[in-house]
Each structure stands twice: as structure tokens, then as C-alpha cells.
Scaffold this motif. Structure first.
Motif, PDB file in Angstrom:
ATOM      1  N   VAL A  71       0.865  -1.176   0.000  1.00 21.18           N
ATOM      2  CA  VAL A  71       0.000   0.000   0.000  1.00 21.18           C
ATOM      3  C   VAL A  71       0.901   1.225   0.000  1.00 21.18           C
ATOM      4  N   ILE A  72       0.703   2.105  -0.967  1.00 21.44           N
ATOM      5  CA  ILE A  72       1.515   3.312  -1.128  1.00 21.44           C
ATOM      6  C   ILE A  72       0.619   4.522  -0.924  1.00 21.44           C
ATOM      7  N   LEU A  73       1.064   5.448  -0.093  1.00 20.22           N
ATOM      8  CA  LEU A  73       0.362   6.703   0.139  1.00 20.22           C
ATOM      9  C   LEU A  73       1.144   7.807  -0.567  1.00 20.22           C
ATOM     10  N   ILE A  74       0.500   8.487  -1.516  1.00 21.60           N
ATOM     11  CA  ILE A  74       1.147   9.547  -2.281  1.00 21.60           C
ATOM     12  C   ILE A  74       0.434  10.859  -2.010  1.00 21.60           C
ATOM     13  N   GLY A  75       1.204  11.888  -1.704  1.00 25.89           N
ATOM     14  CA  GLY A  75       0.645  13.196  -1.402  1.00 25.89           C
ATOM     15  C   GLY A  75       1.316  14.276  -2.223  1.00 25.89           C
ATOM     16  N   ARG A 135      -8.796   6.779   9.071  1.00 25.84           N
ATOM     17  CA  ARG A 135      -8.088   5.637   9.655  1.00 25.84           C
ATOM     18  C   ARG A 135      -8.815   4.330   9.365  1.00 25.84           C
ATOM     19  N   ALA A 136     -10.121   4.298   9.552  1.00 21.43           N
ATOM     20  CA  ALA A 136     -10.879   3.066   9.328  1.00 21.43           C
ATOM     21  C   ALA A 136     -10.899   2.681   7.851  1.00 21.43           C
ATOM     22  N   SER A 137     -11.057   3.658   6.970  1.00 22.11           N
ATOM     23  CA  SER A 137     -11.080   3.350   5.539  1.00 22.11           C
ATOM     24  C   SER A 137      -9.726   2.833   5.074  1.00 22.11           C
ATOM     25  N   ALA A 138      -8.655   3.456   5.544  1.00 18.07           N
ATOM     26  CA  ALA A 138      -7.325   2.995   5.174  1.00 18.07           C
ATOM     27  C   ALA A 138      -7.060   1.588   5.688  1.00 18.07           C
ATOM     28  N   GLN A 139      -7.522   1.286   6.893  1.00 17.16           N
ATOM     29  CA  GLN A 139      -7.323  -0.054   7.446  1.00 17.16           C
ATOM     30  C   GLN A 139      -8.051  -1.101   6.622  1.00 17.16           C
ATOM     31  N   ALA A 140      -9.272  -0.796   6.163  1.00 20.33           N
ATOM     32  CA  ALA A 140     -10.018  -1.749   5.350  1.00 20.33           C
ATOM     33  C   ALA A 140      -9.337  -1.985   4.004  1.00 20.33           C
ATOM     34  N   ILE A 185      -6.114  -1.571   3.364  1.00 17.48           N
ATOM     35  CA  ILE A 185      -4.857  -2.280   3.617  1.00 17.48           C
ATOM     36  C   ILE A 185      -5.112  -3.767   3.820  1.00 17.48           C
ATOM     37  N   ARG A 186      -6.178  -4.081   4.543  1.00 19.56           N
ATOM     38  CA  ARG A 186      -6.526  -5.492   4.746  1.00 19.56           C
ATOM     39  C   ARG A 186      -6.842  -6.172   3.419  1.00 19.56           C
ATOM     40  N   PHE A 187      -7.539  -5.455   2.536  1.00 17.54           N
ATOM     41  CA  PHE A 187      -7.833  -6.011   1.204  1.00 17.54           C
ATOM     42  C   PHE A 187      -6.550  -6.256   0.421  1.00 17.54           C
ATOM     43  N   ALA A 188      -5.606  -5.321   0.481  1.00 14.13           N
ATOM     44  CA  ALA A 188      -4.364  -5.481  -0.265  1.00 14.13           C
ATOM     45  C   ALA A 188      -3.548  -6.663   0.246  1.00 14.13           C
ATOM     46  N   LYS A 189      -3.486  -6.834   1.555  1.00 13.72           N
ATOM     47  CA  LYS A 189      -2.673  -7.909   2.113  1.00 13.72           C
ATOM     48  C   LYS A 189      -3.273  -9.285   1.858  1.00 13.72           C
ATOM     49  N   THR A 190      -4.585  -9.366   1.816  1.00 14.61           N
ATOM     50  CA  THR A 190      -5.229 -10.667   1.639  1.00 14.61           C
ATOM     51  C   THR A 190      -5.323 -11.089   0.174  1.00 14.61           C
ATOM     52  N   THR A 191      -5.345 -10.142  -0.746  1.00 16.86           N
ATOM     53  CA  THR A 191      -5.512 -10.470  -2.167  1.00 16.86           C
ATOM     54  C   THR A 191      -4.229 -10.334  -2.972  1.00 16.86           C
ATOM     55  N   GLY A 192      -3.246  -9.580  -2.467  1.00 16.91           N
ATOM     56  CA  GLY A 192      -2.022  -9.361  -3.222  1.00 16.91           C
ATOM     57  C   GLY A 192      -2.098  -8.219  -4.214  1.00 16.91           C
ATOM     58  N   THR A 193      -3.143  -7.425  -4.145  1.00 15.30           N
ATOM     59  CA  THR A 193      -3.281  -6.271  -5.032  1.00 15.30           C
ATOM     60  C   THR A 193      -2.499  -5.090  -4.480  1.00 15.30           C
ATOM     61  N   ALA A 194      -1.716  -4.441  -5.320  1.00 12.43           N
ATOM     62  CA  ALA A 194      -1.025  -3.221  -4.917  1.00 12.43           C
ATOM     63  C   ALA A 194      -2.017  -2.065  -4.921  1.00 12.43           C
TER      64      ALA A 194
END
Length: 468
Positions: free
Chosen positions: A94-98, A197-202, A204-213
Motif C-alpha cells: 500500500v503506497i500513500l502519495i501526497g 483511519r478506518a477506511s485505510a485499514q479496510a 490495507i486489509r484487502f491489499a494484504k489478503t488479495t495481493g493487489t497493490a
């Protein structure tokens, strides 16, 4: 029945209070504490909690030895972006770009999404700020309308995760932006600390479980910091900032945090009518249009990660009628300038106490390397004495408080880049020659700041007058 809890959360740093405060005690921000309401499940009784104590699931521990495989990556097929990320997007990262509004974040991500989609990967672009028609207009303007990128205008995180989980696994999912997302698990307005915070956590959980960047786009504050709680930056794998301003046509992509790559690399882009173009030779871009005959300019041979970079340091030293002289710095550390000025006065014999000093890094680049001390000092002495520096010379070296000039790392790479651009000499500190090949250009060694002042003063048209 769920219980509704009211808390007061600082929208700048995420500090939580049980009552409203006008000033946040954690970050010192005024009027940043906002009431937020969340639903909490009823607490379980002490019986089940005590019964489960001491009966956790046992897991296996491993040693440090073993196969350390490189994490699989998906190249973005944009050289400067791959350089900053360390070779591409790591699967499940998960990459955060600002970046400032209008800097080109959406343009860069659209170009990266189109490049991956044309390579056969499934790419999803979720926009929470623009409609699908607006995103299509940008793609047409960039000439990317024919790329098979999947678009959606959605802000509900549960709906986004459910949609992305259908069909073939996406290689990349872009969320633009995280401040517009909201989740049903939290009863707060979108953009608040709790929702971010809650949206980012959800996600991140999707990325870690599926392998999607997953790439999260974040808004920035007036200070240039990514808005929202700092805990989000700790949750993601990489934090990337997109720097630049409307006065310059180039953009700098810099990694502030990267768990799978370097944090000292930069990517340089140029804003054109067809989007962001990669700059293969940034040194030529930063040195473009420089006045080689004007005093107060020096070329600094710096390093950004493994990339040598040549930039122009401009200085102006002018007499002042004010009681307190001005010290204005753009692109460099003001505290570093104060130290260099003090060393020039104490060990170089200069009198700068009654002069205004202005220092600028040409092109808008920000330099944080101590090796720029010698270039800044040379520009200051040149401006004060009115002596132009040699147009074919570059400067690098760290100045000590004693007046000595200390060696810096990667000197051969700096000289090689300077020689490639037509420079013939390098003013640098003396270094040990054991095991070092012959430099590609002439090295003029400087051991003390007094030697630099004497060398430049000898070239001054006012050399018969004392420098003051």
C-alpha cells in the motif's frame, strides 16, 4: 444493542480527548478538535474473557537463517516511478502519495495505470472526487483513452472492496483520494480522522489478503504534510511525496518511507501538454539558462540516492540599512546557511554582519545534503567580492565549525556526472587516493575555508580593496 460513544478527535494529529478543547495539547493546533460519534459493541462479560486467558493459538517461530527472496514486483513501466518505488509495485503493498492540488498526482497515476493495463494487467481506478466522465476527459487529453483501465466513481469502502474482489485479481488499484472514502463501521463524516483511519485499514486489509497493490492519494496541508492522522503513514508500506510548484515545469517524486526500496531516490518529471514526461538527465534541466558570467553563482555536484545531480546555487550579499540583516533561503536549510556564514566570518576573515544574504537553489529543488556547504560558501564569497566563479568548475564538500573542509561520499560519481556535462574541474576537499581511480576531471583540493576565500578574492576586480 450497540452503544454510541462521543469522542473529540484532533483532525491534524489524531489525538483523542473526552471533551472539547480549543487547542490540541499534542500538536498545538487551534480549533482542530472535532466531536466524532462511533458505535461500539457491548462489552463481553468477564466470564468468557477470563476463560480464554492463557489459551491462545500457538504459532511456529523461525530463525534468521533461510531463503530471503525478493518480494514479487509489478513494474510500472515508467522509469522514474520504478526508480523511486525500488523497481515496481510490490504485490500486496500500500503506497500513500501526497502533493499539492494540481501538482499532477492524478495525471501520474493515470499514466501508470494505462501503462500497466496495456501490458495485460487488470488495473482499477476509483475516484472519489471526480465523476467517470471527468476521468475520461483527462485520459483523452493524455492520449490514454484506448487503455483498458477500469473506472468507477465510488466512496463506500465496503462496496469498493466487494467490487474489486470480483473476477480477476487486480494488479493495481488506485484510490483517489483517501479523504473522500467512508466506511459503514464508523459513524463520522468523510475526511475526519476516524473515517480516514478506518477506511485505510479496510483497504490495507484487502491489499494484504488479495495481493493487489493499492495506491492511496492523500491531500496535503498548508505545511506540505499529508492531511489526516499520522498513524496512516505508519500503516502503509510507502509514503511518496510529489513536489513542485506552478512556477516551474518540472516535478520531483520523492519517497519519504519505503519498506521495500530506498528512501533517498528521486524521480524527475517535466509537465508537458501530453502529461508528465520523464527527465532522463535532470542535471541538464536544472542548469539550463544559467548565467555563467554573473558573480554569486556556483554549481553544486550533489547526490540524490544513487543519482548524481548538478544544480546551481545562487547567492546575493548586499549591504543593509536595517538593524537586523535579512537571511532568506529557498531550497536549503536556513540553519545550515547561518552556520556557513558564521564560519566564513570566524575563519575566512569576511564581514557579513551588516549585509543581507539571499540564497536560492535554482529550479526549485530542495537540497538537504551537507556536501552543499562548499558550493554555498563559494557563491557567498563570489557575490560579496564581485568575482565570477569559473564556469567550468563544480563545488562539493562539507564545512566544519573549525573552518576545515571535510570529504564527502561518492566523489567519483559526482565528478563523472560533471565531466559528462562538460565541466573540467572540481573544487572539493582533499581525499585519500588509495584504491581510487584517476578522476575524470581536474580536482582542485581545498583543505580550509580560508583557502577558498583567498582563491576567489584573487579573481575579484576589487581585489586591492578589503572584502567587507
Amino acid at each position: 444493542m450497540a452503544k454510541r460513544n462521543a469522542v473529540f478527535v484532533c483532525q491534524s494529529c489524531g489525538a483523542v480527548y473526552n471533551r472539547w478543547k480549543g487547542k490540541c495539547e499534542a500538536c498545538g493546533g487551534w480549533n482542530t478538535v472535532v466531536e466524532e460519534v462511533s458505535e461500539a459493541a457491548p462489552m463481553a462479560g468477564p466470564g468468557p474473557r477470563l476463560a480464554r486467558a492463557g489459551k491462545g493459538r500457538v504459532f511456529a517461530l523461525e530463525g534468521l537463517t533461510g531463503d530471503a527472496k525478493e518480494p514479487p514486483r509489478t513494474p510500472a513501466r515508467i522509469g522514474e516511478l520504478d526508480r523511486v518505488t525500488g523497481g515496481g509495485f510490490v504485490r500486496g503493498s500500500v503506497i500513500l502519495i501526497g502533493g499539492d492540488p494540481g501538482i499532477g498526482k492524478s495525471t501520474l497515476l493515470m499514466q501508470a495505470s494505462a501503462a500497466l493495463a496495456r501490458a495485460g494487467e487488470r488495473v482499477c481506478y476509483i475516484s472519489g472526487e471526480e465523476a467517470v466522465g471527468q476521468v475520461r476527459l483527462r485520459a483523452e487529453r493524455l492520449g490514454l483513452a484506448d487503455s483498458p483501465v477500469e473506472l468507477a466513481a465510488q466512496t463506500n469502502v465496503e462496496d469498493i472492496v466487494a467490487t474489486l474482489s470480483q473476477g480477476r485479481q487486480p494488479a493495481l488499484a488506485v484510490i483517489d483520494s483517501i479523504q473522500t472514502m467512508w466506511t459503514e463501521t464508523v459513524e463520522s463524516a468523510p475526511g475526519t480522522v476516524t473515517q480516514v483511519r478506518a477506511s485505510a485499514q479496510a483497504l490495507i486489509r484487502f491489499a494484504k489478503t488479495t495481493g493487489t497493490a493499492v495506491i492511496l492519494v492523500g491531500h496535503v496541508t498548508k505545511d506540505g504534510q499529508i492531511a489526516g492522522p499520522r498513524v496512516v503513514e505508519h500503516m502503509v508500506d510507502a509514503v511518496v511525496s510529489f513536489e513542485g510548484d506552478s512556477a516551474h515545469h518540472f516535478r520531483i517524486l520523492r519517497a519519504n518511507k519505503n519498506r521495500f526500496g530506498p528512501t533517498d531516490e528521486i524521480g524527475v518529471f517535466e509537465m508537458t501538454g501530453k502529461g508528465l514526461a520523464e527527465v532522463v538527465n535532470p542535471s541538464a534541466l536544472f542548469l539550463e539558462g544559467r548565467d555563467m558570467s554573473a558573480p554569486g553563482t556556483a554549481v553544486f555536484a550533489g547526490m540524490e540516492g544513487t543519482r548524481p545531480l548538478l544544480v546551481e546555487v545562487q547567492a546575493l550579499v548586499a549591504p543593509t540599512s536595517l538593524g537586523t540583516p535579512r537571511r532568506a533561503v529557498v531550497g536549503w536549510d536556513p540553519a545550515r546557511l547561518s552556520m556557513v556564514v558564521a564560519v566564513l566570518e570566524a575563519h575566512g576573515g569576511l564581514k557579513l554582519g551588516m549585509h543581507d544574504i539571499y540564497l536560492n537553489i535554482a529550479g526549485g529543488l530542495k537540497i538537504a545534503e551537507p556536501a552543499a556547504d562548499l558550493a554555498a560558501a563559494a557563491a557567498l564569497v563570489s557575490s560579496l567580492s564581485g568575482a565570477p566563479l569559473p564556469a567550468d568548475a563544480v563545488y562539493f564538500g562539507e564545512i566544519a565549525l573549525s573552518g576545515g573542509v571535510r570529504p564527502v561520499s561518492q566523489a567519483p560519481a559526482r565528478m563523472k556526472e560533471a565531466a559528462k556535462l562538460g565541466f573540467s574541474s572540481a573544487v572539493a576537499p582533499s581525499a585519500r587516493r588509495e584504491g581510487i581511480e584517476t578522476p575524470p576531471l581536474e580536482a582542485r583540493e581545498i583543505g580550509h575555508i580560508g583557502d577558498l576565500v583567498a582563491t576567489i578574492a584573487a579573481r575579484s576586480p576589487r581585489r586591492r580593496e578589503p572584502i567587507s
